[in-house]
Design a protein around this motif. Structure first.
Motif, PDB file in Angstrom:
ATOM      1  N   ILE A  17      50.558  87.528-110.689  1.00 44.12           N
ATOM      2  CA  ILE A  17      51.021  86.369-111.465  1.00 44.12           C
ATOM      3  C   ILE A  17      52.186  85.690-110.765  1.00 44.12           C
ATOM      4  CG2 ILE A  17      52.116  85.679-113.640  1.00 44.12           C
ATOM      5  CD1 ILE A  17      50.476  88.008-114.925  1.00 44.12           C
ATOM      6  N   GLN A  18      53.125  86.490-110.260  1.00 47.75           N
ATOM      7  CA  GLN A  18      54.281  85.917-109.569  1.00 47.75           C
ATOM      8  C   GLN A  18      53.847  85.167-108.316  1.00 47.75           C
ATOM      9  OE1 GLN A  18      57.385  88.535-107.720  1.00 47.75           O
ATOM     10  NE2 GLN A  18      58.712  87.599-109.259  1.00 47.75           N
ATOM     11  N   MET A  19      52.842  85.713-107.624  1.00 47.59           N
ATOM     12  CA  MET A  19      52.349  85.074-106.416  1.00 47.59           C
ATOM     13  C   MET A  19      51.753  83.701-106.733  1.00 47.59           C
ATOM     14  SD  MET A  19      49.676  86.732-103.686  1.00 47.59           S
ATOM     15  CE  MET A  19      48.528  87.179-104.983  1.00 47.59           C
ATOM     16  N   ILE A  20      50.913  83.654-107.761  1.00 44.11           N
ATOM     17  CA  ILE A  20      50.294  82.385-108.155  1.00 44.11           C
ATOM     18  C   ILE A  20      51.339  81.430-108.706  1.00 44.11           C
ATOM     19  CG2 ILE A  20      48.629  81.312-109.713  1.00 44.11           C
ATOM     20  CD1 ILE A  20      47.014  83.946-109.562  1.00 44.11           C
ATOM     21  N   PHE A  21      52.199  81.942-109.568  1.00 43.16           N
ATOM     22  CA  PHE A  21      53.222  81.117-110.201  1.00 43.16           C
ATOM     23  C   PHE A  21      54.151  80.499-109.160  1.00 43.16           C
ATOM     24  CE2 PHE A  21      57.407  80.545-112.135  1.00 43.16           C
ATOM     25  CZ  PHE A  21      57.091  79.822-113.278  1.00 43.16           C
ATOM     26  N   SER A  22      54.627  81.326-108.232  1.00 40.52           N
ATOM     27  CA  SER A  22      55.551  80.829-107.211  1.00 40.52           C
ATOM     28  C   SER A  22      54.898  79.773-106.327  1.00 40.52           C
ATOM     29  CB  SER A  22      56.063  81.986-106.345  1.00 40.52           C
ATOM     30  OG  SER A  22      56.793  82.908-107.124  1.00 40.52           O
ATOM     31  N   ALA A  23      53.581  79.950-106.088  1.00 40.06           N
ATOM     32  CA  ALA A  23      52.877  79.026-105.203  1.00 40.06           C
ATOM     33  C   ALA A  23      52.672  77.658-105.847  1.00 40.06           C
ATOM     34  CB  ALA A  23      51.532  79.614-104.793  1.00 40.06           C
ATOM     35  N   ILE A  24      52.530  77.615-107.176  1.00 41.86           N
ATOM     36  CA  ILE A  24      52.187  76.348-107.831  1.00 41.86           C
ATOM     37  C   ILE A  24      53.345  75.718-108.597  1.00 41.86           C
ATOM     38  CG2 ILE A  24      49.797  77.133-108.084  1.00 41.86           C
ATOM     39  CD1 ILE A  24      50.378  77.431-111.115  1.00 41.86           C
ATOM     40  N   TYR A  25      54.420  76.474-108.847  1.00 50.73           N
ATOM     41  CA  TYR A  25      55.395  76.005-109.835  1.00 50.73           C
ATOM     42  C   TYR A  25      56.115  74.733-109.408  1.00 50.73           C
ATOM     43  CZ  TYR A  25      58.679  76.177-113.704  1.00 50.73           C
ATOM     44  OH  TYR A  25      59.385  75.871-114.823  1.00 50.73           O
ATOM     45  N   LEU A  26      56.631  74.686-108.194  1.00 42.49           N
ATOM     46  CA  LEU A  26      57.344  73.475-107.767  1.00 42.49           C
ATOM     47  C   LEU A  26      56.411  72.272-107.717  1.00 42.49           C
ATOM     48  CD1 LEU A  26      59.756  74.792-104.979  1.00 42.49           C
ATOM     49  CD2 LEU A  26      60.282  74.240-107.367  1.00 42.49           C
ATOM     50  N   ASP A  27      55.157  72.486-107.293  1.00 42.02           N
ATOM     51  CA  ASP A  27      54.182  71.391-107.309  1.00 42.02           C
ATOM     52  C   ASP A  27      53.907  70.953-108.743  1.00 42.02           C
ATOM     53  OD1 ASP A  27      53.868  71.224-104.563  1.00 42.02           O
ATOM     54  OD2 ASP A  27      52.297  72.738-104.528  1.00 42.02           O
ATOM     55  N   MET A  28      53.826  71.932-109.659  1.00 47.62           N
ATOM     56  CA  MET A  28      53.569  71.618-111.055  1.00 47.62           C
ATOM     57  C   MET A  28      54.695  70.789-111.652  1.00 47.62           C
ATOM     58  SD  MET A  28      52.604  74.345-114.040  1.00 47.62           S
ATOM     59  CE  MET A  28      52.109  73.813-115.677  1.00 47.62           C
ATOM     60  N   VAL A  29      55.924  71.130-111.287  1.00 49.24           N
ATOM     61  CA  VAL A  29      57.077  70.349-111.741  1.00 49.24           C
ATOM     62  C   VAL A  29      56.920  68.887-111.313  1.00 49.24           C
ATOM     63  CG1 VAL A  29      59.558  69.997-111.437  1.00 49.24           C
ATOM     64  CG2 VAL A  29      58.675  72.302-111.832  1.00 49.24           C
ATOM     65  N   GLU A  30      56.480  68.680-110.082  1.00 51.16           N
ATOM     66  CA  GLU A  30      56.296  67.316-109.582  1.00 51.16           C
ATOM     67  C   GLU A  30      55.133  66.624-110.290  1.00 51.16           C
ATOM     68  OE1 GLU A  30      58.352  65.677-107.575  1.00 51.16           O
ATOM     69  OE2 GLU A  30      59.595  67.498-107.706  1.00 51.16           O
ATOM     70  N   TRP A  31      54.027  67.358-110.509  1.00 49.60           N
ATOM     71  CA  TRP A  31      52.866  66.774-111.199  1.00 49.60           C
ATOM     72  C   TRP A  31      53.232  66.295-112.602  1.00 49.60           C
ATOM     73  CZ3 TRP A  31      49.463  71.601-109.878  1.00 49.60           C
ATOM     74  CH2 TRP A  31      49.088  71.539-108.533  1.00 49.60           C
ATOM     75  N   LEU A  32      54.184  66.962-113.235  1.00 46.87           N
ATOM     76  CA  LEU A  32      54.562  66.642-114.608  1.00 46.87           C
ATOM     77  C   LEU A  32      55.736  65.655-114.676  1.00 46.87           C
ATOM     78  CD1 LEU A  32      54.159  70.191-116.183  1.00 46.87           C
ATOM     79  CD2 LEU A  32      52.692  68.200-116.547  1.00 46.87           C
ATOM     80  N   GLY A  33      55.983  64.972-113.571  1.00 48.26           N
ATOM     81  CA  GLY A  33      56.977  63.905-113.584  1.00 48.26           C
ATOM     82  C   GLY A  33      58.187  64.139-112.718  1.00 48.26           C
ATOM     83  N   GLY A  34      58.367  65.365-112.210  1.00 44.87           N
ATOM     84  CA  GLY A  34      59.509  65.655-111.368  1.00 44.87           C
ATOM     85  C   GLY A  34      60.817  65.623-112.137  1.00 44.87           C
ATOM     86  N   GLY A  35      61.898  65.921-111.460  1.00 39.72           N
ATOM     87  CA  GLY A  35      63.204  65.930-112.106  1.00 39.72           C
ATOM     88  C   GLY A  35      63.266  66.931-113.246  1.00 39.72           C
ATOM     89  N   GLN A  36      64.250  66.783-114.110  1.00 36.45           N
ATOM     90  CA  GLN A  36      64.437  67.742-115.195  1.00 36.45           C
ATOM     91  C   GLN A  36      63.263  67.756-116.169  1.00 36.45           C
ATOM     92  OE1 GLN A  36      68.052  67.229-117.411  1.00 36.45           O
ATOM     93  NE2 GLN A  36      67.823  69.157-118.511  1.00 36.45           N
ATOM     94  N   ILE A  37      62.660  66.588-116.444  1.00 41.35           N
ATOM     95  CA  ILE A  37      61.554  66.556-117.393  1.00 41.35           C
ATOM     96  C   ILE A  37      60.371  67.371-116.891  1.00 41.35           C
ATOM     97  CG2 ILE A  37      60.570  64.421-116.443  1.00 41.35           C
ATOM     98  CD1 ILE A  37      60.636  65.537-120.152  1.00 41.35           C
ATOM     99  N   GLY A  38      60.157  67.360-115.575  1.00 46.71           N
ATOM    100  CA  GLY A  38      59.078  68.160-115.004  1.00 46.71           C
ATOM    101  C   GLY A  38      59.314  69.646-115.205  1.00 46.71           C
ATOM    102  N   TRP A  39      60.564  70.070-115.046  1.00 48.61           N
ATOM    103  CA  TRP A  39      60.915  71.478-115.270  1.00 48.61           C
ATOM    104  C   TRP A  39      60.694  71.856-116.733  1.00 48.61           C
ATOM    105  CZ3 TRP A  39      62.413  74.935-111.462  1.00 48.61           C
ATOM    106  CH2 TRP A  39      62.752  74.390-110.214  1.00 48.61           C
ATOM    107  N   ILE A  40      61.090  70.999-117.659  1.00 49.99           N
ATOM    108  CA  ILE A  40      60.969  71.297-119.089  1.00 49.99           C
ATOM    109  C   ILE A  40      59.504  71.408-119.500  1.00 49.99           C
ATOM    110  CG2 ILE A  40      61.393  70.424-121.419  1.00 49.99           C
ATOM    111  CD1 ILE A  40      63.954  69.110-120.309  1.00 49.99           C
ATOM    112  N   LEU A  41      58.685  70.436-119.085  1.00 49.26           N
ATOM    113  CA  LEU A  41      57.276  70.439-119.479  1.00 49.26           C
ATOM    114  C   LEU A  41      56.525  71.643-118.913  1.00 49.26           C
ATOM    115  CD1 LEU A  41      56.413  66.635-119.145  1.00 49.26           C
ATOM    116  CD2 LEU A  41      56.762  67.945-121.245  1.00 49.26           C
ATOM    117  N   SER A  42      56.781  71.952-117.654  1.00 58.89           N
ATOM    118  CA  SER A  42      56.094  73.100-117.049  1.00 58.89           C
ATOM    119  C   SER A  42      56.501  74.399-117.735  1.00 58.89           C
ATOM    120  CB  SER A  42      56.397  73.163-115.551  1.00 58.89           C
ATOM    121  OG  SER A  42      57.784  73.263-115.307  1.00 58.89           O
ATOM    122  N   ALA A  43      57.787  74.530-118.071  1.00 57.85           N
ATOM    123  CA  ALA A  43      58.251  75.728-118.768  1.00 57.85           C
ATOM    124  C   ALA A  43      57.605  75.833-120.149  1.00 57.85           C
ATOM    125  CB  ALA A  43      59.774  75.703-118.905  1.00 57.85           C
ATOM    126  N   GLY A  44      57.427  74.712-120.828  1.00 64.13           N
ATOM    127  CA  GLY A  44      56.792  74.726-122.139  1.00 64.13           C
ATOM    128  C   GLY A  44      55.357  75.218-122.073  1.00 64.13           C
TER     129      GLY A  44
END
Length: 455
Positions: A165-192
């Motif tokens: 899980i950590q391997m997959i999560f680490s590989a996609i998380y920063l990209d996911m933050v960007e896909w969801l708008g980047g910046g702080q809002i991207g971090w919040i949405l991905s965490a949700g």
């Protein structure tokens, strides 16, 4: 008189071991955020000084470590028809979802306001919510059985899931933050999103496991927290296992937390952190995949700990010589393989110290024993992250700067390449002195005799 013989020694079925391992779908993404991405978020997205972040986390880890003891005691004093640990798996589902979200909702209220919010939110999400969830998860197998092989195997499967899980999560998380708008809002949405997954996973774990170790089976009486903690002070093997976990987490800080900075400033591409994580985690997963079989066949946890330290040390030496290229990938693979071994056996080692502690002191407090084992994890993460932040700040690191100073770049190299050597040498020494495996069968026999005599 009630029956006090140790009767709950069933072998945990594979289906139930895998159900238990799904706890990592709930806990691991949040743990990986704390270990790998949170400092980066605070410094490079929110703009808080790395040294201040390090101090906040270090101070918070003191509270966090103390809360482990209380969480374990709460579990020890919980007695319901669903058991002692399982009820908390279900109760903590919604709070854990909220912990994901509040971690990133740092308001724009000036630097002082941000610091206050970070301190409060970090302690609520980590020291209270995550700690209770992790304590229940760590204690659960000790309430499922006292049989050491499948109990250790359950922990090993959990760590295998954790690495995948950590391997997959680490590989996609920063990209996911960007896909969801980047910046702080991207971090919040991905965490949700991951918070919702976490809540669902906890419900599945609750439904797929069962507890069979009850107080009446083992002659266990509820003991006050201070009595349980005092007994731990006489448990030398618990301290050794705690030290191994401390080293394991320091390794993660040096490899994963620093890895984000290493990718961005040494390899000049922050998104390469996913590749670095893969080079580390795939070998770790291979090691963990083999561990349940090795443990059920009677492999010595002591020998496995020593071997893990030697393999990681070899990887670190390679990275001293080669800081990039194919040999550097090999060095990460060796460090990952060794980590997979020591991380996979740690919880089983802690669980075995429960019986040793009862044999030594007459006090059995399994919830406190395994939950307090998380103190090593949190102290390692706290001290490691704090020292990292302070050291980088002292060397001029500024997350808002377009270009870092030479001294900051050098600090990143030292933390990623040279510091781990000390960690791996400590792992070898601690593993050498952990000799509980040979004593364990006789200890259990003597405990059985004691309980029969008291029945």
């Amino acid at each position: 008189m009630r029956e006090n013989q140790l009767t709950s020694d069933r072998k945990i079925p594979l289906r139930e071991q895998l159900s238990y391992a799904m706890i990592e779908f709930a806990l691991n993404p949040l743990y990986t955020i704390y270990a790998s991405f949170l400092v980066f978020f605070y410094t490079d997205t929110i703009g808080v000084d790395a040294g201040i972040v390090g101090v906040i986390i270090l101070v918070s880890k003191v509270f966090d470590g103390i809360s482990d003891f209380f969480a374990g005691s709460i579990i020890d004093h919980t007695h319901t028809r669903n058991g002692s640990a399982r009820p908390w798996i279900l109760r903590i589902a919604i709070p854990l979802l909220l912990a994901y979200i509040i971690t990133f909702t740092v308001p724009s209220v000036g630097n002082a306001g941000k610091i206050v919010y970070i301190f409060i939110s970090y302690n609520v999400s980590q020291a209270i919510i995550y700690t209770m969830a992790d304590a229940a998860a760590n204690a659960l197998p000790t309430y499922m059985t006292i049989e050491p092989k499948t109990r250790s195997s359950s922990y090993a499967f959990r760590l295998l899931f954790a690495v995948i899980i950590q391997m997959i999560f680490s590989a996609i998380y920063l990209d996911m933050v960007e896909w969801l708008g980047g910046g702080q809002i991207g971090w919040i949405l991905s965490a949700g999103i991951f918070g919702v997954i976490a809540a669902i996973a906890l419900v599945i774990v609750f439904g797929g496991t069962k507890e069979t170790v009850r107080a009446e089976d083992i002659g266990k009486e509820d003991v006050p927290i201070w009595v349980a903690v005092k007994a731990l002070l006489h448990n030398k093997y618990w301290f050794m296992a705690l030290g191994l976990n401390f080293c394991s987490v320091l390794h993660q800080v040096a490899t994963l937390t620093v890895g984000v900075y290493y990718a961005k400033y040494i390899l000049n591409d922050a998104t390469l952190v996913g590749a670095l994580t893969l080079y580390h985690h795939i070998p770790a997963a291979v090691a963990m995949l083999a561990l349940p079989v090795a443990l059920q066949k009677g492999a010595s946890k002591r020998n496995l700990a020593i071997v893990s330290g030697l393999i990681m040390l070899a990887g670190s030496i390679v990275s001293v010589i080669y800081a990039s290229g194919a040999p550097f990938v090999l060095s990460l693979g060796l460090r990952g393989f060794g980590y997979g071994i020591v991380a996979g056996i740690f919880q089983g080692m802690i669980a075995d110290t429960i019986e040793y502690g009862e044999w030594k002191t007459g006090i059995r407090a399994q919830g406190v024993t395994v939950s307090a084992g998380g103190a090593g994890q949190k102290l390692g993460a706290g001290i490691g992250t704090a020292l990292l932040g302070i050291y980088m700040s002292m060397n001029g690191y500024d997350g808002t700067a377009a270009v870092q100073t030479d001294s900051a770049i050098s600090a990143i190299r030292i933390c990623f390449i040279f510091v781990p050597i000390i960690i791996y040498l400590a792992t070898i020494v601690l593993g050498y002195f952990f000799k509980l495996d040979k004593q364990y069968p006789q200890i259990v026999k003597e405990l059985e005799a004691r309980h029969k005599g008291n029945s």
